[in-house]
Design a protein around this motif. Structure first.
Motif, PDB file in Angstrom:
ATOM      1  N   TYR A 213       0.757  -1.157   0.044  1.00 42.41           N
ATOM      2  CA  TYR A 213       0.185   0.185  -0.052  1.00 42.41           C
ATOM      3  C   TYR A 213       0.855   1.124  -0.078  1.00 42.41           C
ATOM      4  CZ  TYR A 213      -3.915  -3.122   1.243  1.00 42.41           C
ATOM      5  OH  TYR A 213      -4.968  -4.141   1.177  1.00 42.41           O
ATOM      6  N   LYS A 214       2.261   1.142  -0.179  1.00 46.41           N
ATOM      7  CA  LYS A 214       3.050   2.262  -0.243  1.00 46.41           C
ATOM      8  C   LYS A 214       3.754   2.252  -1.510  1.00 46.41           C
ATOM      9  CE  LYS A 214       4.918   0.743   3.642  1.00 46.41           C
ATOM     10  NZ  LYS A 214       5.970   0.679   5.136  1.00 46.41           N
ATOM     11  N   LYS A 215       4.190   3.733  -1.688  1.00 42.21           N
ATOM     12  CA  LYS A 215       5.179   3.985  -2.753  1.00 42.21           C
ATOM     13  C   LYS A 215       6.202   4.937  -2.190  1.00 42.21           C
ATOM     14  CE  LYS A 215       5.209   5.724  -7.290  1.00 42.21           C
ATOM     15  NZ  LYS A 215       4.410   6.506  -8.472  1.00 42.21           N
ATOM     16  N   ASP A 216       7.378   4.619  -2.593  1.00 37.60           N
ATOM     17  CA  ASP A 216       8.562   5.650  -1.893  1.00 37.60           C
ATOM     18  C   ASP A 216       8.392   5.977  -0.422  1.00 37.60           C
ATOM     19  OD1 ASP A 216       9.694   5.543  -4.599  1.00 37.60           O
ATOM     20  OD2 ASP A 216       8.333   7.389  -4.993  1.00 37.60           O
ATOM     21  N   ASP A 217       7.831   4.971   0.241  1.00 41.08           N
ATOM     22  CA  ASP A 217       7.910   5.092   1.938  1.00 41.08           C
ATOM     23  C   ASP A 217       6.611   5.968   2.205  1.00 41.08           C
ATOM     24  OD1 ASP A 217      10.137   3.344   2.322  1.00 41.08           O
ATOM     25  OD2 ASP A 217      11.436   5.041   2.374  1.00 41.08           O
ATOM     26  N   GLU A 218       5.727   6.370   1.387  1.00 39.89           N
ATOM     27  CA  GLU A 218       4.445   6.937   1.518  1.00 39.89           C
ATOM     28  C   GLU A 218       3.301   6.103   1.221  1.00 39.89           C
ATOM     29  OE1 GLU A 218       3.980  10.909   0.123  1.00 39.89           O
ATOM     30  OE2 GLU A 218       6.334  11.336   0.019  1.00 39.89           O
ATOM     31  N   ILE A 219       2.285   6.360   1.898  1.00 39.02           N
ATOM     32  CA  ILE A 219       1.029   5.785   1.461  1.00 39.02           C
ATOM     33  C   ILE A 219       0.553   6.100   0.176  1.00 39.02           C
ATOM     34  CG2 ILE A 219      -1.223   5.279   2.577  1.00 39.02           C
ATOM     35  CD1 ILE A 219      -0.472   5.677   5.202  1.00 39.02           C
ATOM     36  N   LYS A 220       0.137   5.217  -0.433  1.00 41.45           N
ATOM     37  CA  LYS A 220      -0.400   5.468  -1.915  1.00 41.45           C
ATOM     38  C   LYS A 220      -1.598   6.367  -1.784  1.00 41.45           C
ATOM     39  CE  LYS A 220       1.269   1.425  -4.151  1.00 41.45           C
ATOM     40  NZ  LYS A 220       1.132   0.233  -5.026  1.00 41.45           N
ATOM     41  N   LYS A 221      -1.689   7.456  -2.555  1.00 44.10           N
ATOM     42  CA  LYS A 221      -2.914   8.447  -2.330  1.00 44.10           C
ATOM     43  C   LYS A 221      -4.172   7.565  -2.610  1.00 44.10           C
ATOM     44  CE  LYS A 221      -0.358  12.492  -4.023  1.00 44.10           C
ATOM     45  NZ  LYS A 221      -0.314  13.578  -5.090  1.00 44.10           N
ATOM     46  N   GLU A 222      -4.249   6.652  -3.301  1.00 47.65           N
ATOM     47  CA  GLU A 222      -5.826   6.156  -3.401  1.00 47.65           C
ATOM     48  C   GLU A 222      -6.164   5.171  -2.191  1.00 47.65           C
ATOM     49  OE1 GLU A 222      -2.944   3.219  -5.642  1.00 47.65           O
ATOM     50  OE2 GLU A 222      -2.943   5.181  -5.170  1.00 47.65           O
ATOM     51  N   PHE A 223      -5.287   5.147  -1.078  1.00 39.43           N
ATOM     52  CA  PHE A 223      -5.808   4.599   0.170  1.00 39.43           C
ATOM     53  C   PHE A 223      -5.800   5.688   1.230  1.00 39.43           C
ATOM     54  CE2 PHE A 223      -3.191   1.056  -2.329  1.00 39.43           C
ATOM     55  CZ  PHE A 223      -4.239   0.276  -2.433  1.00 39.43           C
ATOM     56  N   ILE A 224      -5.640   6.858   0.849  1.00 37.10           N
ATOM     57  CA  ILE A 224      -5.550   7.836   2.131  1.00 37.10           C
ATOM     58  C   ILE A 224      -6.407   9.034   1.602  1.00 37.10           C
ATOM     59  CG2 ILE A 224      -3.568   9.040   1.366  1.00 37.10           C
ATOM     60  CD1 ILE A 224      -2.936   9.702   4.375  1.00 37.10           C
ATOM     61  N   GLN A 225      -7.386   9.561   2.516  1.00 38.27           N
ATOM     62  CA  GLN A 225      -8.360  10.544   2.194  1.00 38.27           C
ATOM     63  C   GLN A 225      -8.624  11.576   3.253  1.00 38.27           C
ATOM     64  OE1 GLN A 225     -12.521   9.209   1.066  1.00 38.27           O
ATOM     65  NE2 GLN A 225     -12.928  11.194   0.316  1.00 38.27           N
ATOM     66  N   ILE A 226      -8.386  12.928   3.000  1.00 39.33           N
ATOM     67  CA  ILE A 226      -8.667  13.673   4.192  1.00 39.33           C
ATOM     68  C   ILE A 226     -10.301  14.084   4.243  1.00 39.33           C
ATOM     69  CG2 ILE A 226      -8.135  16.045   4.927  1.00 39.33           C
ATOM     70  CD1 ILE A 226      -6.005  14.525   5.118  1.00 39.33           C
ATOM     71  N   LYS A 227     -10.830  13.565   5.133  1.00 37.20           N
ATOM     72  CA  LYS A 227     -12.282  13.805   5.445  1.00 37.20           C
ATOM     73  C   LYS A 227     -12.726  15.098   5.942  1.00 37.20           C
ATOM     74  CE  LYS A 227     -14.424  10.516   7.545  1.00 37.20           C
ATOM     75  NZ  LYS A 227     -15.211   9.409   8.470  1.00 37.20           N
ATOM     76  N   LYS A 228     -11.839  15.664   7.238  1.00 42.41           N
ATOM     77  CA  LYS A 228     -12.103  16.787   7.763  1.00 42.41           C
ATOM     78  C   LYS A 228     -10.778  17.769   7.741  1.00 42.41           C
ATOM     79  CE  LYS A 228     -15.121  14.552  11.023  1.00 42.41           C
ATOM     80  NZ  LYS A 228     -15.615  14.432  12.516  1.00 42.41           N
ATOM     81  N   ARG A 229     -10.955  19.017   7.468  1.00 43.11           N
ATOM     82  CA  ARG A 229      -9.846  19.966   7.488  1.00 43.11           C
ATOM     83  C   ARG A 229     -10.146  21.233   7.994  1.00 43.11           C
ATOM     84  NH1 ARG A 229      -5.499  19.342   3.658  1.00 43.11           N
ATOM     85  NH2 ARG A 229      -7.095  18.283   2.281  1.00 43.11           N
ATOM     86  N   THR A 230      -9.218  21.984   8.883  1.00 41.76           N
ATOM     87  CA  THR A 230      -9.324  22.996   9.182  1.00 41.76           C
ATOM     88  C   THR A 230      -7.939  23.752   8.795  1.00 41.76           C
ATOM     89  OG1 THR A 230      -8.676  22.641  11.523  1.00 41.76           O
ATOM     90  CG2 THR A 230     -11.258  22.819  10.845  1.00 41.76           C
ATOM     91  N   ASP A 231      -7.569  25.072   9.499  1.00 45.91           N
ATOM     92  CA  ASP A 231      -6.270  25.637   9.219  1.00 45.91           C
ATOM     93  C   ASP A 231      -5.230  24.931   9.976  1.00 45.91           C
ATOM     94  OD1 ASP A 231      -7.326  27.473   7.543  1.00 45.91           O
ATOM     95  OD2 ASP A 231      -7.777  29.058   8.990  1.00 45.91           O
ATOM     96  N   ASN A 232      -5.750  24.198  11.238  1.00 47.23           N
ATOM     97  CA  ASN A 232      -4.704  23.626  12.078  1.00 47.23           C
ATOM     98  C   ASN A 232      -5.038  22.111  12.450  1.00 47.23           C
ATOM     99  OD1 ASN A 232      -6.947  24.134  13.708  1.00 47.23           O
ATOM    100  ND2 ASN A 232      -5.882  25.721  15.145  1.00 47.23           N
ATOM    101  N   SER A 233      -5.846  21.592  11.852  1.00 49.23           N
ATOM    102  CA  SER A 233      -6.272  20.145  11.984  1.00 49.23           C
ATOM    103  C   SER A 233      -6.670  19.436  10.819  1.00 49.23           C
ATOM    104  CB  SER A 233      -7.178  19.999  13.127  1.00 49.23           C
ATOM    105  OG  SER A 233      -8.521  20.605  12.698  1.00 49.23           O
ATOM    106  N   ALA A 234      -6.600  18.270  10.665  1.00 48.79           N
ATOM    107  CA  ALA A 234      -7.140  17.293   9.627  1.00 48.79           C
ATOM    108  C   ALA A 234      -7.284  15.826  10.211  1.00 48.79           C
ATOM    109  CB  ALA A 234      -6.117  17.250   8.580  1.00 48.79           C
ATOM    110  N   LEU A 235      -8.269  15.311   9.473  1.00 49.42           N
ATOM    111  CA  LEU A 235      -8.904  13.917  10.017  1.00 49.42           C
ATOM    112  C   LEU A 235      -8.642  12.999   8.504  1.00 49.42           C
ATOM    113  CD1 LEU A 235      -9.942  11.480  11.906  1.00 49.42           C
ATOM    114  CD2 LEU A 235     -12.048  12.524  11.228  1.00 49.42           C
TER     115      LEU A 235
END
Length: 274
Positions: A213-235
């Motif tokens: 599920y990783k590419k170049d030591d990062e989680i592949k974009k298709e497996f990670i999604q930002i659900k909530k975002r503010t200026d100083n937080s993200a889920l």
């Protein structure tokens, strides 16, 4: 006549006693007190006064069941802003209730903490998100029962720390520490990914996923999604399939200088009845 007055006085005394709590001087005011909820994800903001802790709890219900519950962090000036996610309501009317933490352990205990009610606000749900109870029952009968188990693997509160070097810095399953020098370097333009929530989580939480599920030591974009975002937080949701996924929260503050820290990791497991 005296007996009547005495009974009225006693009744008022009993009612006042039932509504009392340890934070009886606390007030919670929403910026928008009359709310029409048109989606299952929405944001609330407001101000709390007189609260001992730097957080409080909430519950949302529609008269038939609870749609959401959790913890809301409070800024030093008493303001708060957070994104909430609810289940589909079964009618157009609901209630948002706030509670204090009875024993100060930071965990919402439904049986204990709901005795510490701070305030309640009426909600109106748009018809487009309402699933009537009769229809909901039909859907449940046509589907197998789904039980969700949520396990918190890691959690911290940034407000518990005075300096950035004291804050645990989650990195690939290990706890490290950063210094003011790192913050200064970041603010000078070095390592900008430390302030980009999605990239930060995909790198620092990549230990949670297998190599496929990783590419170049990062989680592949298709497996990670930002659900909530503010200026100083993200889920972020790291999802493999409908039965198994992580929710990772990353936050920054004035102390961190804009650098994100992973503050919570929950593992969600769904078990369907055979």
């Amino acid at each position: 006549m005296n007996k009547v007055l005495l009974l009225v006085f006693m009744s008022l005394f009993i009612i006042a006693g039932c509504n009392s709590n340890s934070d009886n001087q606390v007030t919670v005011e929403l910026d928008e007190q009359s709310m029409l909820i048109s989606g299952l994800d929405f944001t609330i903001s407001g101000q709390v006064k007189g609260l001992k802790q730097n957080y409080f709890f909430y519950q949302i219900e529609d008269g038939h069941g609870f749609l959401s519950e959790g913890k809301i962090d409070v800024q030093k000036n008493g303001t708060f802003k957070t994104s909430l996610t609810i289940k589909s309501p079964t009618n157009e009317f609901g209630e948002l209730t706030f509670y204090s933490d009875a024993n100060g352990n930071g965990v919402f205990d439904v049986e204990l903490d709901t005795e510490q009610r701070l305030a309640s606000y009426e909600l109106t749900f748009h018809k487009s998100i309402v699933i009537p109870l009769s229809k909901s029952k039909d859907m449940n009968e046509s589907q197998k029962e789904d039980t969700e188990i949520v396990t918190t693997l890691y959690t911290i509160n940034l407000n518990d720390y005075r300096t950035v070097s004291e804050i645990p810095f989650y990195s690939l399953g290990k706890i490290e520490n950063i210094t003011e020098k790192t913050v200064k370097s970041f603010q000078e333009g070095h390592h900008p990914w430390l302030g980009h929530a999605e990239t930060f989580i995909s790198i620092k939480a990549s230990n949670l996923v297998p190599a496929a599920y990783k590419k170049d030591d990062e989680i592949k974009k298709e497996f990670i999604q930002i659900k909530k975002r503010t200026d100083n937080s993200a889920l972020a949701t790291i999802k493999f399939d409908d039965n198994f996924f992580y929710e990772v929260t990353a936050e920054s503050s004035e102390i961190t200088g804009g650098i994100f820290f992973i503050t919570n990791i929950d593992l969600h497991t769904h078990i369907k009845e055979k």
